[in-house]
Design a protein around this motif. Structure first.
Motif, PDB file in Angstrom:
ATOM      1  N   LEU A  45      22.925  -2.658  -9.840  1.00 28.65           N
ATOM      2  CA  LEU A  45      22.552  -3.936 -10.418  1.00 28.65           C
ATOM      3  C   LEU A  45      23.718  -4.920 -10.387  1.00 28.65           C
ATOM      4  O   LEU A  45      24.892  -4.534 -10.333  1.00 28.65           O
ATOM      5  CB  LEU A  45      22.082  -3.745 -11.858  1.00 28.65           C
ATOM      6  CG  LEU A  45      20.878  -2.835 -12.076  1.00 28.65           C
ATOM      7  CD1 LEU A  45      20.514  -2.796 -13.554  1.00 28.65           C
ATOM      8  CD2 LEU A  45      19.692  -3.273 -11.245  1.00 28.65           C
ATOM      9  N   ILE A  46      23.375  -6.204 -10.430  1.00 32.39           N
ATOM     10  CA  ILE A  46      24.365  -7.283 -10.516  1.00 32.39           C
ATOM     11  C   ILE A  46      24.616  -7.579 -11.992  1.00 32.39           C
ATOM     12  O   ILE A  46      23.677  -7.775 -12.756  1.00 32.39           O
ATOM     13  CB  ILE A  46      23.848  -8.552  -9.817  1.00 32.39           C
ATOM     14  CG1 ILE A  46      23.501  -8.264  -8.355  1.00 32.39           C
ATOM     15  CG2 ILE A  46      24.865  -9.679  -9.925  1.00 32.39           C
ATOM     16  CD1 ILE A  46      22.699  -9.368  -7.682  1.00 32.39           C
ATOM     17  N   GLN A  47      25.864  -7.595 -12.387  1.00 35.76           N
ATOM     18  CA  GLN A  47      26.215  -7.970 -13.762  1.00 35.76           C
ATOM     19  C   GLN A  47      26.740  -9.405 -13.771  1.00 35.76           C
ATOM     20  O   GLN A  47      27.530  -9.793 -12.917  1.00 35.76           O
ATOM     21  CB  GLN A  47      27.282  -7.037 -14.336  1.00 35.76           C
ATOM     22  CG  GLN A  47      27.674  -7.374 -15.781  1.00 35.76           C
ATOM     23  CD  GLN A  47      28.831  -6.522 -16.279  1.00 35.76           C
ATOM     24  OE1 GLN A  47      29.010  -5.390 -15.849  1.00 35.76           O
ATOM     25  NE2 GLN A  47      29.618  -7.083 -17.184  1.00 35.76           N
ATOM     26  N   THR A  48      26.292 -10.192 -14.740  1.00 35.03           N
ATOM     27  CA  THR A  48      26.703 -11.592 -14.828  1.00 35.03           C
ATOM     28  C   THR A  48      26.897 -12.016 -16.276  1.00 35.03           C
ATOM     29  O   THR A  48      26.308 -11.427 -17.190  1.00 35.03           O
ATOM     30  CB  THR A  48      25.660 -12.515 -14.173  1.00 35.03           C
ATOM     31  OG1 THR A  48      26.061 -13.877 -14.314  1.00 35.03           O
ATOM     32  CG2 THR A  48      24.296 -12.346 -14.804  1.00 35.03           C
ATOM     33  N   ASP A  49      27.719 -13.049 -16.471  1.00 35.21           N
ATOM     34  CA  ASP A  49      27.883 -13.613 -17.814  1.00 35.21           C
ATOM     35  C   ASP A  49      27.057 -14.887 -17.986  1.00 35.21           C
ATOM     36  O   ASP A  49      27.154 -15.546 -19.024  1.00 35.21           O
ATOM     37  CB  ASP A  49      29.358 -13.880 -18.131  1.00 35.21           C
ATOM     38  CG  ASP A  49      29.960 -14.981 -17.266  1.00 35.21           C
ATOM     39  OD1 ASP A  49      29.307 -15.401 -16.275  1.00 35.21           O
ATOM     40  OD2 ASP A  49      31.085 -15.426 -17.568  1.00 35.21           O
TER      41      ASP A  49
END
Length: 384
Positions: A212-216
């Motif tokens: 998965l892509i983690q983002t803020d």
């Protein structure tokens, strides 16, 4: 009280109707001034510089943000659902409501969203950015990957498919945008960066969701199913969950990469489900340096036909006209599964992820350890 991080899907269940409206009022004040005072003021006070245009001066970064919003917002939809639940005590039916986001993916009216957004829904409605609302049909869904496809019968000129990017080649630090309907507030854009790549979290089915892509970029309940965009307004992922202890955004959000979506969606449209290969290996023990212990094999499955051995064995007993199937266990038996076609297996999730890359009917070579000896066994996959 334990200090655990919770992984919360972004779908939002609504009990009552909540509306939030902001008003900005501007008021011009006029003060009568004597003509003499005006004349004095004109002599003693310097004139303020006048802007040549009433429009705001925007920075290149602001213009880039605006472009992403104006290009992508036409393709993002609001999804409202109704569920029906039965009170187990009073046996009364209760209607629940939910809200999420989605993206238009073609001119035929297919809408991409999360499976958990439409889970147990009896009624699904899709509202386009134009404000038009249409009833939606659930075409297909896969709960393990948390991906679903809906379809609406809307005129093609009202449907603006969202451009798809690619999820390979993404870089940590790259600027991204999340677009959706947090708390039912449609058309909300937030901005952040890719905080990390190849994250793994436990999905709603208990199976691990990988890569998965983690983002803020801020996500909140209602963002589920909405797109994660690059600076070119292309979808690089679909927002799926946040890590939080409060239920609200804490700057840790996750998105399913678009490359996986592009592989799964055609199958959902064609079959209504993912056609998965069947192997028949049901359960594993913890990983060791020898691999993963096979604990159970389903009778008549590809694994059984290949001759794999498990800790739990089935025996068939006949008594008169009755046939009984019993389980027996012998901890000294059972193969260790070490690799599939040379790809190492270090956990049950590893094995499932590798097998998902094959189609029914294909043959794989399993590397196993039996009685301390390494062996190669071929297994032809069935259809789950």
């Amino acid at each position: 009280m334990t200090n655990k991080r919770l992984l919360v899907p972004l779908a939002w269940v609504v009990v009552g109707a909540i509306a939030a409206t902001a008003y900005i009022h501007r008021q011009e004040l006029e003060t009568p001034v004597m003509a003499q005072s005006l004349a004095t003021s004109a002599v003693s006070s310097p004139k303020l510089p006048q802007s040549a245009s009433p429009k705001a001066v925007l920075t290149p970064e602001e213009l880039a943000n605006i472009r992403v919003y104006e290009v992508a917002n036409r393709s993002v939809v609001n999804i409202d659902t109704q569920t029906e639940q039965v009170d187990p005590v009073f046996m009364r039916r209760r209607v629940g409501q939910g809200s999420g986001s989605g993206s238009v993916i073609d001119k035929q009216g297919h809408i991409l969203t999360n499976a958990h957004v439409i889970e147990d829904a009896r009624v699904v409605e899709v509202t386009l950015s134009s404000g038009q609302t249409y009833p939606a049909e659930i075409i297909g869904q896969d709960r393990e990957h948390d991906i679903a496809v809906l379809k609406i019968n809307a005129p093609s000129d009202e449907l603006v498919p969202l451009p798809l990017g690619k999820s390979e080649g993404l870089r940590v630090g790259q600027q991204v945008y999340a677009l959706g309907n947090p708390f039912g507030l449609e058309g909300t854009l937030t901005k952040g960066i890719i905080s990390s790549l190849n994250r793994s979290i436990e999905g709603r089915t208990g199976r691990e969701m990988k890569s998965l892509i983690q983002t803020d970029a801020a996500m909140n309940p209602g963002n589920s199913g909405g797109p994660l965009l690059d600076s070119g307004a292309r979808m690089i992922g679909m927002n799926v969950a946040i890590a939080t202890r409060t239920g609200q955004n804490t700057g840790v959000g996750f998105a399913i990469p678009v490359n996986r979506i592009a592989t799964i969606v055609p199958e959902l449209i064609e079959h209504g489900r993912i056609v998965r290969p069947d192997h028949g290996i049901v359960l594993f023990r913890e990983y060791t340096d020898r691999g993963v212990k096979i604990e159970l094999i389903r009778p008549g499955s590809p694994a059984a036909e290949a001759g794999l051995q498990a800790i739990v064995q089935f025996e068939t007993l006949r008594k008169g006209n009755m046939i009984y199937r019993t389980r027996t266990s012998d901890v000294t038996r059972g193969d260790w599964l070490a690799a599939v076609d040379g790809k190492p297996v270090e956990s049950a999730s590893d094995f499932l992820a590798i097998i998902d890359g094959y189609k029914p009917g294909q043959t794989v070579t399993l590397t196993i350890v039996r009685d301390g000896q390494e062996k190669q066994i071929k297994m032809t996959l069935g259809e789950a």
